[in-house]
Design a protein around this motif. Sequence first.
Motif, PDB file in Angstrom:
ATOM      1  N   MET A   1      32.800  32.145  67.843  1.00  8.41           N
ATOM      2  CA  MET A   1      32.850  30.851  68.503  1.00  8.41           C
ATOM      3  C   MET A   1      33.788  29.926  67.767  1.00  8.41           C
ATOM      4  N   ASN A   2      34.606  29.185  68.527  1.00  6.14           N
ATOM      5  CA  ASN A   2      35.401  28.117  67.948  1.00  6.14           C
ATOM      6  C   ASN A   2      35.011  26.789  68.580  1.00  6.14           C
ATOM      7  N   ASP A   3      34.872  26.778  69.885  1.00  5.68           N
ATOM      8  CA  ASP A   3      34.420  25.586  70.596  1.00  5.68           C
ATOM      9  C   ASP A   3      32.906  25.450  70.381  1.00  5.68           C
ATOM     10  N   PRO A   4      32.430  24.304  69.840  1.00  8.79           N
ATOM     11  CA  PRO A   4      30.985  24.149  69.608  1.00  8.79           C
ATOM     12  C   PRO A   4      30.135  24.351  70.847  1.00  8.79           C
ATOM     13  N   ARG A   5      30.711  24.169  72.034  1.00  7.91           N
ATOM     14  CA  ARG A   5      29.922  24.385  73.256  1.00  7.91           C
ATOM     15  C   ARG A   5      29.497  25.837  73.413  1.00  7.91           C
ATOM     16  N   GLY A   6      30.127  26.738  72.656  1.00  2.58           N
ATOM     17  CA  GLY A   6      29.721  28.134  72.665  1.00  2.58           C
ATOM     18  C   GLY A   6      28.332  28.351  72.112  1.00  2.58           C
ATOM     19  N   ALA A   7      27.743  27.303  71.541  1.00  2.00           N
ATOM     20  CA  ALA A   7      26.373  27.419  71.038  1.00  2.00           C
ATOM     21  C   ALA A   7      25.411  27.882  72.126  1.00  2.00           C
ATOM     22  N   ALA A   8      25.721  27.553  73.371  1.00  2.00           N
ATOM     23  CA  ALA A   8      24.840  27.959  74.474  1.00  2.00           C
ATOM     24  C   ALA A   8      24.724  29.472  74.557  1.00  2.00           C
ATOM     25  N   VAL A   9      25.822  30.192  74.283  1.00  2.00           N
ATOM     26  CA  VAL A   9      25.787  31.658  74.319  1.00  2.00           C
ATOM     27  C   VAL A   9      24.877  32.185  73.225  1.00  2.00           C
ATOM     28  N   LEU A  10      24.976  31.601  72.031  1.00  2.00           N
ATOM     29  CA  LEU A  10      24.114  32.022  70.928  1.00  2.00           C
ATOM     30  C   LEU A  10      22.648  31.769  71.257  1.00  2.00           C
ATOM     31  N   GLU A  11      22.366  30.614  71.842  1.00  2.00           N
ATOM     32  CA  GLU A  11      20.976  30.291  72.176  1.00  2.00           C
ATOM     33  C   GLU A  11      20.398  31.268  73.193  1.00  2.00           C
ATOM     34  N   VAL A  12      21.200  31.658  74.181  1.00  2.00           N
ATOM     35  CA  VAL A  12      20.708  32.524  75.251  1.00  2.00           C
ATOM     36  C   VAL A  12      20.574  33.970  74.797  1.00  2.00           C
ATOM     37  N   THR A  13      21.554  34.435  74.003  1.00  2.00           N
ATOM     38  CA  THR A  13      21.610  35.863  73.670  1.00  2.00           C
ATOM     39  C   THR A  13      21.054  36.214  72.298  1.00  2.00           C
ATOM     40  N   GLY A  14      21.206  35.305  71.315  1.00  2.00           N
ATOM     41  CA  GLY A  14      20.833  35.645  69.956  1.00  2.00           C
ATOM     42  C   GLY A  14      21.761  36.650  69.310  1.00  2.00           C
ATOM     43  N   TRP A  15      22.914  36.898  69.945  1.00  2.00           N
ATOM     44  CA  TRP A  15      23.864  37.876  69.402  1.00  2.00           C
ATOM     45  C   TRP A  15      24.387  37.426  68.032  1.00  2.00           C
ATOM     46  N   PRO A  16      24.669  38.374  67.144  1.00  2.00           N
ATOM     47  CA  PRO A  16      25.318  38.017  65.875  1.00  2.00           C
ATOM     48  C   PRO A  16      26.617  37.255  66.154  1.00  2.00           C
ATOM     49  N   THR A  17      26.784  36.132  65.486  1.00  2.00           N
ATOM     50  CA  THR A  17      27.862  35.200  65.822  1.00  2.00           C
ATOM     51  C   THR A  17      28.629  34.776  64.581  1.00  2.00           C
ATOM     52  N   ILE A  18      29.933  34.598  64.747  1.00  2.00           N
ATOM     53  CA  ILE A  18      30.779  33.983  63.728  1.00  2.00           C
ATOM     54  C   ILE A  18      31.247  32.642  64.284  1.00  2.00           C
ATOM     55  N   TYR A  19      30.982  31.575  63.551  1.00  2.00           N
ATOM     56  CA  TYR A  19      31.443  30.239  63.937  1.00  2.00           C
ATOM     57  C   TYR A  19      32.710  29.947  63.160  1.00  2.00           C
TER      58      TYR A  19
END
Length: 270
Positions: A1-19
Amino acid sequence: MNDPRGAAVLEVTGWPTIYDITDDWLQADRTAAERARLQYHESVLLEGSARIVVCSHALERSKDRPGRTVLIPNAVDPVPYRSPSPRPTDLPNGATAVYAGTVHSDRFDVPLAVTTARELSNRGTLTLVGPNLLSHSDRSRLEDAGAVLLGSKPAKAVPGYLQHADVLVVPHLVNAFTDSLDPIKVYEYAATGRPVISTNVAGFRDAGDDRVTIADGRRFAEAVADAIPARWIFPERSDRPVPSWDDRAREMAEVLSAVARSPYSLQKGS
């Protein structure tokens, strides 16, 4: 994720994420409602991401999460910037002071650029190369002062504008937002070896480069005018080492591998 709005994807999926943080938008001039949304989204990403990659020391300090924050600065692909290009046909005749990058009010100091364009007067032209996101009134002020706004250019064309500039300029605002940045133009400008006049912003003030002059206010405009005509002609002074995107890609690959080996879910501690 680069755009903070991508937080929604993390919240829905719980996928391992790199910010991947390249700008501290919480420090930018935004409405209260927009800042509140940004703060919420960023809090989700900072607490739920497996790794937090930042591009500057300021971001490393402000976004640090022990064991998860990684500093990977910006860089440049030096070959195109050091391979001679023909003079762009729309570059103004005569001496030019060139700014390359997005012309955006979050970073770009319009009043300072207006003063600089007027200071150059008959000696040269302040030329802005990059997407123009200014208001109509700000654009008109610049053009009335004698600046030329060339707009967006293909990436492969940008080196030619830098190589044929008499001086490269960085009329940036100096504030908490710009202090969070690691400007890519630090590396692009360095690769061409041209003289640089910059305000006292992060990246340039820390460059330790004798080709860079730091100046603010009226002194900035005077320093740009004094640098025309330049004493150096490309490719002189363009042979110094600069960080490469190849190096940064290897560093990011290590982060990706670490996350793949040790997934981190939204539920802290799992």
